[in-house]
Design a protein around this motif. Structure first.
Motif, PDB file in Angstrom:
ATOM      1  N   PRO A   1       0.817  -1.231   0.000  1.00  0.00           N
ATOM      2  CA  PRO A   1       0.000   0.000   0.000  1.00  0.00           C
ATOM      3  C   PRO A   1       0.842   1.268   0.000  1.00  0.00           C
ATOM      4  CG  PRO A   1      -0.898  -1.593   1.558  1.00  0.00           C
ATOM      5  CD  PRO A   1       0.395  -2.176   1.052  1.00  0.00           C
ATOM      6  N   ALA A   2       2.015   1.217   0.609  1.00  0.00           N
ATOM      7  CA  ALA A   2       2.855   2.418   0.683  1.00  0.00           C
ATOM      8  C   ALA A   2       3.265   2.878  -0.712  1.00  0.00           C
ATOM      9  CB  ALA A   2       4.099   2.142   1.524  1.00  0.00           C
ATOM     10  N   LEU A   3       3.398   1.929  -1.617  1.00  0.00           N
ATOM     11  CA  LEU A   3       3.824   2.262  -2.975  1.00  0.00           C
ATOM     12  C   LEU A   3       2.732   3.071  -3.664  1.00  0.00           C
ATOM     13  CD1 LEU A   3       6.470   1.619  -4.265  1.00  0.00           C
ATOM     14  CD2 LEU A   3       5.480  -0.422  -5.300  1.00  0.00           C
ATOM     15  N   LEU A   4       1.486   2.611  -3.505  1.00  0.00           N
ATOM     16  CA  LEU A   4       0.362   3.358  -4.063  1.00  0.00           C
ATOM     17  C   LEU A   4       0.272   4.727  -3.407  1.00  0.00           C
ATOM     18  CD1 LEU A   4      -2.037   0.334  -4.212  1.00  0.00           C
ATOM     19  CD2 LEU A   4      -1.640   1.870  -6.141  1.00  0.00           C
ATOM     20  N   GLU A   5       0.465   4.733  -2.113  1.00  0.00           N
ATOM     21  CA  GLU A   5       0.405   5.984  -1.356  1.00  0.00           C
ATOM     22  C   GLU A   5       1.401   6.998  -1.918  1.00  0.00           C
ATOM     23  OE1 GLU A   5      -1.221   8.497   1.105  1.00  0.00           O
ATOM     24  OE2 GLU A   5      -1.900   6.407   0.869  1.00  0.00           O
ATOM     25  N   ALA A   6       2.601   6.493  -2.203  1.00  0.00           N
ATOM     26  CA  ALA A   6       3.672   7.384  -2.676  1.00  0.00           C
ATOM     27  C   ALA A   6       3.334   8.005  -4.026  1.00  0.00           C
ATOM     28  CB  ALA A   6       4.987   6.612  -2.768  1.00  0.00           C
ATOM     29  N   LEU A   7       2.477   7.332  -4.801  1.00  0.00           N
ATOM     30  CA  LEU A   7       2.141   7.839  -6.135  1.00  0.00           C
ATOM     31  C   LEU A   7       0.893   8.716  -6.110  1.00  0.00           C
ATOM     32  CD1 LEU A   7       2.877   4.549  -8.088  1.00  0.00           C
ATOM     33  CD2 LEU A   7       4.034   6.738  -8.481  1.00  0.00           C
ATOM     34  N   GLN A   8       0.320   8.865  -4.938  1.00  0.00           N
ATOM     35  CA  GLN A   8      -0.973   9.566  -4.808  1.00  0.00           C
ATOM     36  C   GLN A   8      -0.980  10.959  -5.442  1.00  0.00           C
ATOM     37  OE1 GLN A   8      -4.000   8.292  -4.639  1.00  0.00           O
ATOM     38  NE2 GLN A   8      -3.304   7.194  -2.817  1.00  0.00           N
ATOM     39  N   GLU A   9       0.105  11.695  -5.281  1.00  0.00           N
ATOM     40  CA  GLU A   9       0.125  13.079  -5.755  1.00  0.00           C
ATOM     41  C   GLU A   9       0.852  13.244  -7.095  1.00  0.00           C
ATOM     42  OE1 GLU A   9      -1.225  15.716  -3.714  1.00  0.00           O
ATOM     43  OE2 GLU A   9      -2.030  13.945  -2.680  1.00  0.00           O
TER      44      GLU A   9
ATOM     45  N   ALA B   1       8.050   7.408  -7.978  1.00  0.00           N
ATOM     46  CA  ALA B   1       7.368   8.297  -7.028  1.00  0.00           C
ATOM     47  C   ALA B   1       8.330   9.366  -6.519  1.00  0.00           C
ATOM     48  CB  ALA B   1       6.792   7.479  -5.866  1.00  0.00           C
ATOM     49  N   ARG B   2       9.527   8.925  -6.159  1.00  0.00           N
ATOM     50  CA  ARG B   2      10.503   9.854  -5.605  1.00  0.00           C
ATOM     51  C   ARG B   2      10.921  10.909  -6.637  1.00  0.00           C
ATOM     52  NH1 ARG B   2      15.646  10.672  -5.453  1.00  0.00           N
ATOM     53  NH2 ARG B   2      16.164   8.873  -6.742  1.00  0.00           N
ATOM     54  N   VAL B   3      11.313  10.438  -7.809  1.00  0.00           N
ATOM     55  CA  VAL B   3      11.822  11.347  -8.838  1.00  0.00           C
ATOM     56  C   VAL B   3      10.710  12.260  -9.350  1.00  0.00           C
ATOM     57  CG1 VAL B   3      12.682  11.415 -11.212  1.00  0.00           C
ATOM     58  CG2 VAL B   3      13.752   9.903  -9.525  1.00  0.00           C
ATOM     59  N   ALA B   4       9.511  11.716  -9.522  1.00  0.00           N
ATOM     60  CA  ALA B   4       8.407  12.519 -10.052  1.00  0.00           C
ATOM     61  C   ALA B   4       8.025  13.613  -9.065  1.00  0.00           C
ATOM     62  CB  ALA B   4       7.205  11.625 -10.352  1.00  0.00           C
ATOM     63  N   ARG B   5       7.999  13.267  -7.770  1.00  0.00           N
ATOM     64  CA  ARG B   5       7.650  14.293  -6.797  1.00  0.00           C
ATOM     65  C   ARG B   5       8.722  15.370  -6.722  1.00  0.00           C
ATOM     66  NH1 ARG B   5       5.580  10.811  -1.773  1.00  0.00           N
ATOM     67  NH2 ARG B   5       7.661   9.975  -2.208  1.00  0.00           N
ATOM     68  N   GLU B   6       9.970  14.959  -6.793  1.00  0.00           N
ATOM     69  CA  GLU B   6      11.053  15.949  -6.822  1.00  0.00           C
ATOM     70  C   GLU B   6      10.923  16.858  -8.048  1.00  0.00           C
ATOM     71  OE1 GLU B   6      14.479  13.247  -4.644  1.00  0.00           O
ATOM     72  OE2 GLU B   6      14.863  14.085  -6.647  1.00  0.00           O
ATOM     73  N   ALA B   7      10.631  16.244  -9.186  1.00  0.00           N
ATOM     74  CA  ALA B   7      10.525  17.032 -10.413  1.00  0.00           C
ATOM     75  C   ALA B   7       9.362  18.003 -10.320  1.00  0.00           C
ATOM     76  CB  ALA B   7      10.356  16.099 -11.613  1.00  0.00           C
ATOM     77  N   GLU B   8       8.250  17.544  -9.753  1.00  0.00           N
ATOM     78  CA  GLU B   8       7.099  18.435  -9.651  1.00  0.00           C
ATOM     79  C   GLU B   8       7.363  19.575  -8.669  1.00  0.00           C
ATOM     80  OE1 GLU B   8       3.508  16.047  -9.141  1.00  0.00           O
ATOM     81  OE2 GLU B   8       3.433  15.752 -11.324  1.00  0.00           O
ATOM     82  N   GLU B   9       8.056  19.242  -7.595  1.00  0.00           N
ATOM     83  CA  GLU B   9       8.409  20.276  -6.620  1.00  0.00           C
ATOM     84  C   GLU B   9       9.322  21.319  -7.265  1.00  0.00           C
ATOM     85  OE1 GLU B   9       9.378  19.639  -1.912  1.00  0.00           O
ATOM     86  OE2 GLU B   9      10.902  18.996  -3.347  1.00  0.00           O
ATOM     87  N   LEU B  10      10.296  20.828  -8.016  1.00  0.00           N
ATOM     88  CA  LEU B  10      11.200  21.740  -8.729  1.00  0.00           C
ATOM     89  C   LEU B  10      10.418  22.599  -9.721  1.00  0.00           C
ATOM     90  CD1 LEU B  10      13.971  22.816  -9.629  1.00  0.00           C
ATOM     91  CD2 LEU B  10      14.200  20.786 -11.083  1.00  0.00           C
ATOM     92  N   GLU B  11       9.480  21.976 -10.430  1.00  0.00           N
ATOM     93  CA  GLU B  11       8.724  22.731 -11.436  1.00  0.00           C
ATOM     94  C   GLU B  11       7.864  23.827 -10.797  1.00  0.00           C
ATOM     95  OE1 GLU B  11       6.646  20.609 -14.421  1.00  0.00           O
ATOM     96  OE2 GLU B  11       8.446  19.616 -15.181  1.00  0.00           O
ATOM     97  N   VAL B  12       7.333  23.540  -9.616  1.00  0.00           N
ATOM     98  CA  VAL B  12       6.583  24.586  -8.908  1.00  0.00           C
ATOM     99  C   VAL B  12       7.492  25.791  -8.663  1.00  0.00           C
ATOM    100  CG1 VAL B  12       5.479  25.184  -6.717  1.00  0.00           C
ATOM    101  CG2 VAL B  12       4.927  23.000  -7.846  1.00  0.00           C
ATOM    102  N   PHE B  13       8.706  25.498  -8.241  1.00  0.00           N
ATOM    103  CA  PHE B  13       9.688  26.571  -7.989  1.00  0.00           C
ATOM    104  C   PHE B  13      10.004  27.324  -9.287  1.00  0.00           C
ATOM    105  CE2 PHE B  13      14.119  27.998  -7.851  1.00  0.00           C
ATOM    106  CZ  PHE B  13      14.111  28.796  -6.717  1.00  0.00           C
ATOM    107  N   LEU B  14      10.236  26.559 -10.358  1.00  0.00           N
ATOM    108  CA  LEU B  14      10.612  27.195 -11.630  1.00  0.00           C
ATOM    109  C   LEU B  14       9.463  28.062 -12.153  1.00  0.00           C
ATOM    110  CD1 LEU B  14      12.417  24.210 -13.429  1.00  0.00           C
ATOM    111  CD2 LEU B  14      13.436  26.037 -12.035  1.00  0.00           C
ATOM    112  N   ARG B  15       8.258  27.531 -12.070  1.00  0.00           N
ATOM    113  CA  ARG B  15       7.105  28.326 -12.522  1.00  0.00           C
ATOM    114  C   ARG B  15       6.993  29.597 -11.702  1.00  0.00           C
ATOM    115  NH1 ARG B  15       3.692  23.403 -12.681  1.00  0.00           N
ATOM    116  NH2 ARG B  15       2.710  24.319 -10.857  1.00  0.00           N
TER     117      ARG B  15
END
Lengths: 239, 239, 239, 239, 239, 239
Positions: free
Chosen positions: C11-19, C192-206
């Motif tokens: 379940p933790a794996l699904l949880e990690a992909l939630q966002e 999950a890890r890389v995608a969340r990092e990338a999205e966090e970075l993109e929020v900053f870049l935007r």
């Protein structure tokens, strides 16, 4: 791979096209014998938004390590094109019609919007639609998809192919729910005049039909209905 | 290029199809071995609108100056077809599936609506969608596009090909959000009966599934569940 | 034609992909060199619904009387696959991309929902859309159409082709308005890890772009902006 | 992913189909109501070669590192399928219709030929055509192309989809310059009988046409010409 | 569904086109502004055969039991069209571009040949190619395939769509290895004249290139080379 | 729209590729991770001819009167590209994959041949095939068709898209009956080495299969067969 200079149209030209639909503009260009002026297969990602502006073009090709390296050693043409945008410009992208990757996403769209661009037209897919649909930017494309682009931006402000149409830098781009019409500057004033006349006439013809007339003689308009129309115009504008 | 006579179906036949979905009608026709009865690739331009009426057909071919001149010397078959429409009819157009031009637009749609037509089905694109979406007329087509049609209307009320289906004048046309089903008159009463029975049965089966039953034995329905259904019908209709 | 065993992810794996968005997940898989992980040509029938779950696969082939008879003598693989579903599973169907028939409809969708499935992905069309759109079930497909399927379900829980992607039983299925991404379990935690990092970075870049920065140097991010980002992260997380 | 057992047809069945064309076999199957029996879009790479044999099936899916590793840890299903071939068999491959890679090439074709196979049918492209055309092996495919396959073989001797047709292990495969017909064993004897009768009749009908008869009444054959034909048959077979 | 009368062209018109290639004819028609005059996607089944004749048209639609019954109660339009053929005619068939069935086969081709027809053009597939390739009849089609046609012949000698072209009864049909050009009678004399002039000029230009000239100024021909050409013509026709 | 300078490869590089097939070259490039190196959908117009040379690129866009006028005021880029050709060069043309017009014909092909070019590759159709097939020039294209091109040549010696491949000026173009492979100079020496090794190994493997070996362990080659191969090479090269 540098930008060729082009003349942006006078504001009055854009003004004249303000009320013209893409269908009426296409009708006029067809009458003038100008082919390849309409993007086929593109749709507004946000239906109901109108687009009108001046084309800045960008061209993609399939990726390859050696080309990628060379392009990234300088500034990517996609970034140069975006920074080149002036308020009211439209970035028009030849992405080879490919929908297996999104050629622009939320970050690039954000900068495009900040530059005051009128919108974005992509012969291919874009990505990050869950984000894009919260923005104000009118986007016309083949669709949306998640993967990054398998292409590389290679040139900007050259004549491009976009979904069956030719687009040259400086062309006027007019989009609505029917799709995207490409209006060359040299024809734009005539397009505006003829299209508005056609739309005005159509309003009159539809009115006649709503009054119960047969369509025969009314559309395509015969001589009698044209005389009626002229008479009606004179009455409405007249004393 | 004149209209062949055909018999419109009795109002009771249309009445009987009032509650039938295009999927259920197609299921019945498939069971009866009637092929080519569904338009593939057409979508409702205004989702949620239902269409039911009698087919009047119209056929287009690619344009050419000599044919255009000959057609325009008489009355265009498209106009004759529209004037031929009676309340409840559906104009069904073979436009060769082409989406590089809009074969009908706001003016023709206005007259079609004034004739009391039930709707419009086009194997191709229509234009003036910004206007069409403000009308009440159900339209099913491949899409919308700005340019005028590159085709000419050449005949009406002949058997036509429409998006994979055969359409003959007088066929019943049933459209909903799944698409457009073409029901030959000779099968229409049976289609109505079988489709309504199938839908009634499906309501029962879905109810059983909502009660937690396994789908095995329930769908496709086995003998046991069919007996249950018969019993339930007798109870609900019974004393 | 029986089901192979597979391990459902923790379940933790699904949880990690939630966002995580399907675009960000695809970006990560592309970086990891995992090809064929995105379904091309599928769209959410109900835009705005997110899908996340574990793949149970089902494979169709063209019908033939002898095969139909043999399959119906036992339990249809489609029914076995549906009964096999556990809460949070996603039924992923290889229907050969065919849109001339609806491979699943309201009854099967009802049972799929009752099993607590997270959703349904079909490389082909579904039917009964007027009913399906009233359900809660996220469905991704090529489209909707009325006729019954011309195919037969032949196997389940085997590796399948789905709209250009490989899907193996147990893969994680992530769908949003960009489309459907297929995440193999072995890569899911990293995605999950890389995608969340990338999205966090993109929020900053935007954010930087919204402050008026040029896109050059910001996206794709150069070293300077990356240092800014790191500094900003430390500030925001810091004491 | 193992091979299911199937019964090869009696040699007499193959013998009976020896003189039958794929068009005549398809005509018979159509008359019997057997759908999906013809491969659409395949062509003989070496025109003029006839193919007749028993189907051994092989199924490909898009590649992915984890699946590739698992498949290569055992013996690849493609190799197992080839070694399974007996003289007179035909390897029939579902390669998803993809022509962006060649799914079999010179080396595999060499072993297939050494096994005494009657031929190879691929729903996709093959490679090494400069070499293949020097071999004796009849090959039917969508085309030829240089790159290696982007797919992985995943199962053999399961029912597969091949270019619109269903192919089950043990089906009879009949190819000629018209294309490839798939004849289920259960219908094969009847197909042979009806197809030969039809071809015999057609020889007679063509003879009548060559004598100057009108085609009306002759084809499709009316009752009178059928009586003539029966009389002629009795004469030629009679005393 | 009867045949409209049309005037066959004078033999001199056909004579004048005897040496003209389909490419040169298309070049002339393009210059005259006649659109939709070339069949796209058709190929000669027997490369190297030239086709020149007068169009007799035939139109197919998808089959349905009620229409089949009605058509077979009278004489099938396909048979009427074939019997209508005069020596030098070309049967041109709108078979909706479909290649999932062969719309004409060996028997019909035999009668077509016996009528002295110049050839056969089909927007779709034909069947019995193993037999057809032994005949003398030039056939242009999308391809060959075994199954019988899923269509019904519904009208003949009406304007039809054929592979992107308009074909009217009486049009001149000119086929060679480049494909099939449709020449309206009204333009035929001018096409012959202009095409022959263009081909004569091209022979001259190619000669200049073979002598080592740069292509610049030679093709498209500039004024200087045109003067050279005129001088050369006068020399060769002169004295 | 001028030509960028590029370095032609050393003759030894072309020499090294002399015996390499397009399939083997593609296999090597795939192994090196170079994507988009093969033209998909092109075929040799004259089967059996091999093509090897250096790319000169040319790009077309849809026509429009204003662009046509501007281009014709100078020298057309197509003519400049042809005059730029040196012996052994290959003209590679992005014609947008369009087959509704022939983008090059007999006159241009004549000059291309006179320049000593190794051949012509067109992502689109060519015309005048009845003439072209009498020439020596290897041509790879999507097909042949009669009408003139609806496109305009706009640039040469820029990176182009050609049938799915990237082509840069100076790339090596290798064509045979499998199709056309695009080999970047930077990888060419390695491609030649690896491809020849692979072909040598395949000869050995095929020999083993011809001796009756099972394909398992032989292809893809296992360690044992590789050792056999090494031993055999040492024997054959050895004392």
């Amino acid at each position: 791979m540098s930008a060729a200079p082009f003349q942006r149209p006078a504001p009055a030209l854009l003004e004249a096209l303000q009320e013209v639909s893409s269908a009426a503009a296409s009708g006029a260009l067809t009458r003038f014998g100008v082919p390849n002026h309409y993007c086929l297969g593109l749709r507004p990602l946000l239906p109901g938004r109108r687009l009108l502006g001046v084309a800045v073009t960008l061209r993609y090709v399939p990726t390859r390590p050696d080309l990628a390296e060379r392009l990234r050693a300088a500034t990517l043409p996609s970034l140069e094109a975006i920074e080149f945008l002036q308020p009211g410009d439209v970035l028009v992208v030849d992405a080879l019609g490919r929908t297996d990757g999104g050629h622009l996403g939320d970050v690039m769209a954000t900068r495009i919007q900040m530059k005051g661009a009128a919108g974005l037209v992509v012969d291919g897919a874009v990505r990050d639609f869950p984000f894009l649909q919260q923005m104000d930017l009118p986007v016309f494309a083949r669709g949306v998809v998640g993967p990054p682009s398998p292409l590389l931006p290679v040139e900007y402000n050259v004549p491009i192919h976009c979904a069956g149409a030719l687009v040259q830098p400086g062309d006027l781009i007019l989009g609505d729910d029917d799709g995207v019409c490409v209006i060359p500057q040299a024809w734009a004033a005539e397009v505006a005049r003829v299209a508005r006349e056609a739309e005005e006439l159509e309003v009159f013809l539809r009115q006649k039909l709503l009054e119960g007339r047969s369509i025969i003689g009314v559309y395509p308009p015969g001589e009698a209905i044209r005389r009626e129309y002229e008479a009606s115009r004179q009455r409405s504008s007249g004393g």
